[in-house]
Scaffold this active site. Structure first.
Site, PDB file in Angstrom:
ATOM      1  N   HIS A  99       2.328   6.621   2.379  1.00  6.79           N
ATOM      2  CA  HIS A  99       3.595   7.274   2.051  1.00  6.79           C
ATOM      3  C   HIS A  99       3.425   8.519   1.188  1.00  6.79           C
ATOM      4  CE1 HIS A  99       5.786   3.832   3.656  1.00  6.79           C
ATOM      5  NE2 HIS A  99       5.001   3.038   2.938  1.00  6.79           N
ATOM      6  N   ALA A 141       0.834  -1.206   0.000  1.00  2.00           N
ATOM      7  CA  ALA A 141       0.000   0.000   0.000  1.00  2.00           C
ATOM      8  C   ALA A 141       0.869   1.257   0.000  1.00  2.00           C
ATOM      9  CB  ALA A 141      -0.919  -0.005   1.213  1.00  2.00           C
ATOM     10  N   CYS A 142       0.516   2.181  -0.877  1.00  3.43           N
ATOM     11  CA  CYS A 142       1.303   3.415  -0.999  1.00  3.43           C
ATOM     12  C   CYS A 142       0.643   4.602  -0.300  1.00  3.43           C
ATOM     13  CB  CYS A 142       1.521   3.755  -2.475  1.00  3.43           C
ATOM     14  SG  CYS A 142       0.005   4.205  -3.363  1.00  3.43           S
ATOM     15  N   GLN A 143      -0.633   4.466   0.090  1.00  8.73           N
ATOM     16  CA  GLN A 143      -1.380   5.623   0.584  1.00  8.73           C
ATOM     17  C   GLN A 143      -0.767   6.233   1.841  1.00  8.73           C
ATOM     18  OE1 GLN A 143      -2.596   2.685  -0.267  1.00  8.73           O
ATOM     19  NE2 GLN A 143      -4.497   2.874  -1.453  1.00  8.73           N
TER      20      GLN A 143
END
Length: 304
Positions: A75, A71-73
């Site tokens: 960062h 998951a990138c949210q």
């Protein structure tokens, strides 16, 4: 080469891996809708719908290369204000360490936003990977340099069980303009000059017309191209998980269709998407661009 795809989502990593000559033997995601779409497009792959931080890696087939897009949210700066659930999203990266500890494939490739490299726990994450015998080589890659009609800069971390990190040689491809993906005969158009249209939108339209004439793109954001518009001959800006890009054609305008977002991400035209527009855009905005995955994996295979 046998590959597994963690956080498989819309299937961009798997699609690119197949284009590079790999067989994707297993893919997983926690979201049932994403797993169903991945399975529809990759029916030969075994699938699991689960929280990968709770996975039993004994159930995963042996493989030569592990692909992962945690998951990138938590960062990205696009997330807005820091919220409690961002800690949980950032922690998904530890599932990669857990999977590699059990299987120890020769190579893994982890993809994320560039801010992932500045995560407070990235040094610890990197140390854990190195403790398992992996050398890490982060590569910052813009999808537009790989024939994708979109500027999308992401970190691809190549992890190899080798003495030295694998520095890939990636030959740049010619840029493709957004005009190659826009179908002016499709979509739901509306009049620009209509009751209720916001002053900010009208100002963006006026600025775009002044620079580019009657046809151009503009994002629904108030900085960069959001103030000036964007020429159709350039690659699109980054596709996000919500409708972002509008196309202006004379007196009318509309948001990009799901198919246009698919093409902007570099997925094949035959790739199946959810019937619901919002869901399709969400999956695409979270995906890896298949041509980038193809080029990265092909370069890895040439190196190992």
């Amino acid at each position: 080469m046998r590959a597994v795809d963690l956080f498989a989502g819309a299937g961009g990593f798997s699609t690119g891996a197949k284009q590079a000559g790999c067989t994707v033997v297993w893919a997983a995601n926690h979201w049932r809708a994403a797993v169903d779409i991945h399975a529809a497009n990759h029916p030969e792959t075994a699938h699991a719908c689960q929280d990968l931080q709770q996975a039993d890696w004994r159930d995963v087939p042996a493989h030569d290369i592990l692909l992962a897009s945690p998951a990138c949210q938590g960062h990205t700066s696009a997330r807005g204000k820091e919220k409690p659930h961002h800690d949980a999203q950032r922690s998904t990266a530890w599932a990669v360490v857990s999977a590699l500890e059990y299987h120890r494939p020769p190579v893994a490739v982890a993809e994320n936003v560039i801010e992932f490299l500045n995560w407070a726990l990235f040094p610890a994450w990197r140390h854990a990977m190195e403790a398992l015998g992996y050398s890490l080589a982060p590569h910052i890659i813009d999808s537009a340099d790989h024939g994708v009609p979109q500027h999308r800069r992401r970190a691809f971390i190549v992890c190899s069980r080798s003495k030295n990190p694998l520095q890939l040689r990636l030959a740049p491809r010619a840029h493709i303009g957004a005009d190659k993906i826009i179908n002016f005969g499709s979509g739901k158009w509306s009049d620009i000059e209509r009751p209720g249209r916001s002053a900010a939108t009208l100002a963006r339209v006026a600025a775009g017309r002044a620079r580019f004439g009657e046809r151009f793109l503009m994002p629904y954001y108030g900085s960069g191209s959001g103030l000036t518009g964007r020429c159709l001959s350039r690659p699109l800006g980054t596709v996000t998980t919500v409708d972002r890009w509008a196309v202006v054609d004379g007196p009318r305008m509309r948001m990009l269709t799901a198919a246009e977002n698919r093409d902007a991400m570099g997925f094949p035209e035959t790739y199946q998407l959810p019937a619901q527009h919002r869901q399709a855009v969400h999956m695409l905005g979270n995906a890896v661009c298949p041509p980038v995955a193809r080029d990265v994996i092909a370069a890895v295979l040439e190196t190992v």
